[in-house]
Write a protein that holds these residues in place. Structure first.
Motif, PDB file in Angstrom:
ATOM      1  N   TYR A   8       0.855  -1.193   0.000  1.00 30.29           N
ATOM      2  CA  TYR A   8       0.000   0.000   0.000  1.00 30.29           C
ATOM      3  C   TYR A   8       0.887   1.237   0.000  1.00 30.29           C
ATOM      4  N   PHE A   9       0.522   2.233  -0.805  1.00 30.99           N
ATOM      5  CA  PHE A   9       1.303   3.455  -0.905  1.00 30.99           C
ATOM      6  C   PHE A   9       0.446   4.681  -0.633  1.00 30.99           C
ATOM      7  N   ALA A  10       1.100   5.745  -0.194  1.00 32.31           N
ATOM      8  CA  ALA A  10       0.498   7.061   0.023  1.00 32.31           C
ATOM      9  C   ALA A  10      -0.682   6.978   0.997  1.00 32.31           C
ATOM     10  N   ALA A  46     -12.488   1.693   4.207  1.00 29.81           N
ATOM     11  CA  ALA A  46     -12.314   3.124   3.936  1.00 29.81           C
ATOM     12  C   ALA A  46     -11.304   3.361   2.818  1.00 29.81           C
ATOM     13  N   ALA A  47     -10.224   2.606   2.822  1.00 32.30           N
ATOM     14  CA  ALA A  47      -9.178   2.780   1.802  1.00 32.30           C
ATOM     15  C   ALA A  47      -9.694   2.457   0.404  1.00 32.30           C
ATOM     16  N   ALA A  52     -12.222   4.546  -8.049  1.00 32.78           N
ATOM     17  CA  ALA A  52     -11.774   5.441  -9.119  1.00 32.78           C
ATOM     18  C   ALA A  52     -10.491   6.163  -8.706  1.00 32.78           C
ATOM     19  N   ALA A  53     -10.208   6.204  -7.409  1.00 31.94           N
ATOM     20  CA  ALA A  53      -9.015   6.882  -6.897  1.00 31.94           C
ATOM     21  C   ALA A  53      -7.893   5.905  -6.556  1.00 31.94           C
ATOM     22  N   VAL A  54      -8.013   4.660  -7.035  1.00 33.30           N
ATOM     23  CA  VAL A  54      -7.014   3.633  -6.718  1.00 33.30           C
ATOM     24  C   VAL A  54      -6.480   3.031  -8.009  1.00 33.30           C
ATOM     25  N   ARG A  55      -5.170   2.919  -8.083  1.00 29.30           N
ATOM     26  CA  ARG A  55      -4.514   2.226  -9.188  1.00 29.30           C
ATOM     27  C   ARG A  55      -3.874   0.968  -8.628  1.00 29.30           C
ATOM     28  N   VAL A  56      -3.597   0.017  -9.516  1.00 35.61           N
ATOM     29  CA  VAL A  56      -3.042  -1.259  -9.061  1.00 35.61           C
ATOM     30  C   VAL A  56      -1.958  -1.739 -10.022  1.00 35.61           C
ATOM     31  N   ALA A  57      -0.947  -2.346  -9.442  1.00 46.46           N
ATOM     32  CA  ALA A  57       0.106  -2.981 -10.233  1.00 46.46           C
ATOM     33  C   ALA A  57       0.220  -4.431  -9.776  1.00 46.46           C
ATOM     34  N   PHE A  78      -2.115   2.052  -5.084  1.00 44.95           N
ATOM     35  CA  PHE A  78      -1.619   3.421  -4.916  1.00 44.95           C
ATOM     36  C   PHE A  78      -2.573   4.390  -5.586  1.00 44.95           C
ATOM     37  N   PRO A  79      -2.489   5.671  -5.225  1.00 42.50           N
ATOM     38  CA  PRO A  79      -3.341   6.665  -5.886  1.00 42.50           C
ATOM     39  C   PRO A  79      -2.826   6.959  -7.295  1.00 42.50           C
ATOM     40  N   PRO A  80      -3.641   7.585  -8.127  1.00 36.76           N
ATOM     41  CA  PRO A  80      -3.195   7.943  -9.475  1.00 36.76           C
ATOM     42  C   PRO A  80      -1.946   8.837  -9.395  1.00 36.76           C
ATOM     43  N   MET A  81      -1.052   8.631 -10.329  1.00 36.21           N
ATOM     44  CA  MET A  81       0.169   9.438 -10.376  1.00 36.21           C
ATOM     45  C   MET A  81      -0.099  10.715 -11.156  1.00 36.21           C
TER      46      MET A  81
END
Length: 84
Positions: A8-10, A46-47, A52-57, A78-81
């Motif tokens: 998990y980031f940010a 909550a996370a 729409a505010a989450v990206r995945v790798a 992580f959130p969008p860059m």
């Protein structure tokens, strides 16, 4: 069941209160895994409240929520860059 390293980031890390965890899951897609993670705790819910505010790798390759998990071992959220 497969074992995944979840990173998990940010603000996702802040909401869940951990930078990483190992999860055993029978999920077929990233979306299935997210549904399982949401059920783990109120912090996880909550996370992942606004996908729409989450990206995945998956194994360091950007993928969509409908991507299959087969063969993957590391999943990062992580959130969008933003550029700059």
């Amino acid at each position: 069941m497969a074992r995944y390293d979840i990173l998990y980031f940010a603000w996702l890390r802040e909401r869940i209160a951990t930078p990483r965890e190992q999860v055993e899951s029978a999920a077929v897609t990233v979306a299935d895994l997210v549904a399982e993670l949401r059920a783990r705790s109120p912090r996880h819910a909550a996370a992942f409240a606004d996908l729409a505010a989450v990206r995945v790798a998956l194994d360091q390759d950007l993928v969509g929520m409908d991507a299959p998990l087969a063969g993957g071992r590391e999943i990062a959220f992580f959130p969008p860059m933003t550029g700059g």
